[in-house]
Design an enzyme around this catalytic site. Structure first.
Site, PDB file in Angstrom:
ATOM      1  CG  ASP A  73      -1.916   1.074   1.294  1.00 53.49           C
ATOM      2  OD1 ASP A  73      -1.686   2.136   0.658  1.00 53.49           O
ATOM      3  OD2 ASP A  73      -2.943   0.897   1.974  1.00 53.49           O
ATOM      4  NE  ARG A 131       8.000  13.523   2.937  1.00 58.09           N
ATOM      5  CZ  ARG A 131       6.998  13.620   3.801  1.00 58.09           C
ATOM      6  NH1 ARG A 131       6.590  14.797   4.210  1.00 58.09           N
ATOM      7  NH2 ARG A 131       6.394  12.542   4.252  1.00 58.09           N
ATOM      8  CE1 TYR A 163     -10.374   9.884  -8.529  1.00 59.66           C
ATOM      9  CE2 TYR A 163     -11.377  11.585  -9.875  1.00 59.66           C
ATOM     10  CZ  TYR A 163     -10.515  10.512  -9.750  1.00 59.66           C
ATOM     11  OH  TYR A 163      -9.795  10.077 -10.834  1.00 59.66           O
ATOM     12  CE  LYS A 167      -7.117  11.435  -9.174  1.00 67.34           C
ATOM     13  NZ  LYS A 167      -5.843  10.720  -9.407  1.00 67.34           N
ATOM     14  CB  VAL A 196      -9.377   5.826 -18.989  1.00 73.15           C
ATOM     15  CG1 VAL A 196      -8.380   4.936 -19.724  1.00 73.15           C
ATOM     16  CG2 VAL A 196      -8.950   7.285 -19.043  1.00 73.15           C
TER      17      VAL A 196
HETATM   18  N1  LIG Z   1     -10.281   5.308 -15.476  1.00 76.65           N
HETATM   19  C1  LIG Z   1     -10.671   6.569 -15.568  1.00 76.65           C
HETATM   20  O1  LIG Z   1     -11.712   6.870 -16.203  1.00 76.65           O
HETATM   21  C2  LIG Z   1      -9.870   7.678 -14.927  1.00 76.65           C
HETATM   22  C3  LIG Z   1     -10.232   8.997 -15.190  1.00 76.65           C
HETATM   23  C4  LIG Z   1      -9.501  10.023 -14.606  1.00 76.65           C
HETATM   24  C5  LIG Z   1      -8.424   9.742 -13.795  1.00 76.65           C
HETATM   25  N2  LIG Z   1      -8.088   8.451 -13.548  1.00 76.65           N
HETATM   26  C6  LIG Z   1      -6.945   8.214 -12.661  1.00 76.65           C
HETATM   27  O2  LIG Z   1      -6.037   7.326 -13.275  1.00 76.65           O
HETATM   28  C7  LIG Z   1      -5.288   6.652 -12.277  1.00 76.65           C
HETATM   29  C8  LIG Z   1      -5.259   5.156 -12.587  1.00 76.65           C
HETATM   30  O3  LIG Z   1      -6.561   4.647 -12.510  1.00 76.65           O
HETATM   31  P1  LIG Z   1      -7.108   3.458 -13.412  1.00 76.65           P
HETATM   32  O4  LIG Z   1      -8.340   3.949 -14.052  1.00 76.65           O
HETATM   33  O5  LIG Z   1      -6.020   2.883 -14.231  1.00 76.65           O
HETATM   34  O6  LIG Z   1      -7.591   2.454 -12.241  1.00 76.65           O
HETATM   35  P2  LIG Z   1      -7.337   0.905 -11.953  1.00 76.65           P
HETATM   36  O7  LIG Z   1      -8.200   0.623 -10.777  1.00 76.65           O
HETATM   37  O8  LIG Z   1      -7.521   0.092 -13.186  1.00 76.65           O
HETATM   38  O9  LIG Z   1      -5.805   0.863 -11.527  1.00 76.65           O
HETATM   39  C9  LIG Z   1      -5.357   1.475 -10.346  1.00 76.65           C
HETATM   40  C10 LIG Z   1      -4.309   0.598  -9.692  1.00 76.65           C
HETATM   41  O10 LIG Z   1      -3.850   1.281  -8.519  1.00 76.65           O
HETATM   42  C11 LIG Z   1      -3.711   0.325  -7.500  1.00 76.65           C
HETATM   43  N3  LIG Z   1      -3.849   0.958  -6.190  1.00 76.65           N
HETATM   44  C12 LIG Z   1      -4.974   1.499  -5.660  1.00 76.65           C
HETATM   45  N4  LIG Z   1      -4.733   1.920  -4.418  1.00 76.65           N
HETATM   46  C13 LIG Z   1      -3.438   1.619  -4.144  1.00 76.65           C
HETATM   47  C14 LIG Z   1      -2.619   1.801  -3.010  1.00 76.65           C
HETATM   48  N5  LIG Z   1      -3.076   2.342  -1.882  1.00 76.65           N
HETATM   49  N6  LIG Z   1      -1.326   1.376  -3.073  1.00 76.65           N
HETATM   50  C15 LIG Z   1      -0.853   0.803  -4.199  1.00 76.65           C
HETATM   51  N7  LIG Z   1      -1.596   0.620  -5.302  1.00 76.65           N
HETATM   52  C16 LIG Z   1      -2.868   1.017  -5.277  1.00 76.65           C
HETATM   53  C17 LIG Z   1      -4.830  -0.693  -7.734  1.00 76.65           C
HETATM   54  O11 LIG Z   1      -4.553  -1.947  -7.128  1.00 76.65           O
HETATM   55  C18 LIG Z   1      -4.860  -0.768  -9.255  1.00 76.65           C
HETATM   56  O12 LIG Z   1      -4.059  -1.821  -9.746  1.00 76.65           O
HETATM   57  C19 LIG Z   1      -5.941   7.017 -10.935  1.00 76.65           C
HETATM   58  O13 LIG Z   1      -5.181   8.024 -10.295  1.00 76.65           O
HETATM   59  C20 LIG Z   1      -7.294   7.569 -11.349  1.00 76.65           C
HETATM   60  O14 LIG Z   1      -7.802   8.492 -10.412  1.00 76.65           O
HETATM   61  C21 LIG Z   1      -8.788   7.408 -14.095  1.00 76.65           C
END
Ligand SMILES: NC(=O)c1ccc[n+]([C@@H]2O[C@H](COP(=O)([O-])OP(=O)(O)OC[C@H]3O[C@@H](n4cnc5c(N)ncnc54)[C@H](O)[C@@H]3O)[C@@H](O)[C@H]2O)c1
Length: 258
Positions: A73, A131, A163, A167, A196
């Site tokens: 984590d 950091r 959220y 962000k 996405v």
């Molecule tokens: N998918 C979208 O539509 C979208 C839109 C805007 C922004 N984002 C941002 O993109 C980034 C990636 O998201 P995604 O859509 O690929 O999601 P996802 O859930 O497919 O992947 C996120 C990954 O982060 C890991 N994760 C979550 N919490 C964690 C923690 N505490 N420690 C370590 N790993 C952790 C999860 O296990 C997962 O594998 C995020 O910051 C999300 O806010 C996504």
């Protein structure tokens, strides 16, 4: 308009040769696509994710690539220390991708536990990891950091209050660091994805939000693939973005222009 059906990822050979790149959230979605793209372009990737299982699959499916998995984590400083230690004193680039959504709760519905978890994962983990990495980059007098924000870092109609605020804070952290370290050869930029296709969970549980936010989200012009986001992120991670510092790059099929 969406380009997802016609666009094909095209590897730029050797773009990350000799580079050590930390990618968080590398077990899924945008982080996984970014880790793969960097590794396919010659980089050593330190792949961090809370899911050891997902990381194990990433490594097992790509034995030819240089990927070091660190499970844990990223809100935990001990995990952050293990991630940085995997660089063995060298970290050229950092992609802070891992993040979680809320359930679209407005401020009068949000619970402390949601607020705290969302801020811990989306913002405080970036503080801790960055950091720990910046001293190595200061010593090397070079480095790039890309923080994944969101359309919710640009507008108020893309998520709940936790959220959205987290962000917007990522954007502020990116701009401040860009100014603080620009003259030291370290660039900080953010990518703001629109919608996405990934495994992220974003249930609109709030009935209030369903009334207020859902109609505003109907303007979203399209759904991108994780690889399309990796294209934007790796551009900012690489030397191709040499003159770019402190930007928030909307990678959103044009949503932010509406
Ligand atoms: N998918 C979208 O539509 C979208 C839109 C805007 C922004 N984002 C941002 O993109 C980034 C990636 O998201 P995604 O859509 O690929 O999601 P996802 O859930 O497919 O992947 C996120 C990954 O982060 C890991 N994760 C979550 N919490 C964690 C923690 N505490 N420690 C370590 N790993 C952790 C999860 O296990 C997962 O594998 C995020 O910051 C999300 O806010 C996504």
């Amino acid at each position: 308009m969406s380009t997802e059906n016609v666009w094909q990822e095209k590897i730029t050979p050797a773009r990350f040769d000799g580079k050590t790149v930390i990618v968080t959230g590398a077990g899924s979605g945008i982080g996984k696509a970014t880790a793969l793209r960097v590794a396919q372009e010659g980089g050593k990737v330190i792949a961090a994710d809370i899911s050891g299982e997902r990381l194990g699959e990433l490594v097992a499916e790509n034995p030819e690539l240089s990927i070091v998995a660190v499970a844990g984590d990223i809100t935990d400083q001990h995990v952050v220390d293990r991630i940085v230690a995997a660089g063995e004193g060298k970290v050229d680039a950092l992609a802070n991708v891992a993040g979680i959504m809320d359930k679209f709760e407005p401020i009068h519905e949000v619970e402390d536990s949601t607020w705290e978890r969302v801020f811990n994962v989306n913002l405080n983990s970036i503080l801790k990891l960055t950091r720990s990495v910046v001293p190595l980059m200061l010593e090397a007098e070079s480095g790039t950091v890309v923080n994944v924000a969101s359309e919710a870092g640009l507008r108020g109609s893309a998520a709940g209050v936790a959220y959205t605020a987290s962000k917007h804070a990522v954007v502020g952290m990116t701009k401040n660091s860009a100014v603080m370290y620009g003259k030291k050869g370290i660039r900080f930029n953010a990518v703001a994805p629109g919608a996405v296709q990934t495994n992220i969970e974003a249930p609109m549980d709030s009935a209030y939000a369903q009334q207020v936010i859902a109609p505003l989200m109907s303007i979203i012009p399209g759904m991108a693939t994780a690889a399309q986001l990796a294209a934007s992120i790796t551009f900012l991670l690489s030397d191709d973005s040499t003159n770019i510092n402190g930007v928030v790059l909307a990678s959103d099929t044009g949503w932010s222009a509406i």
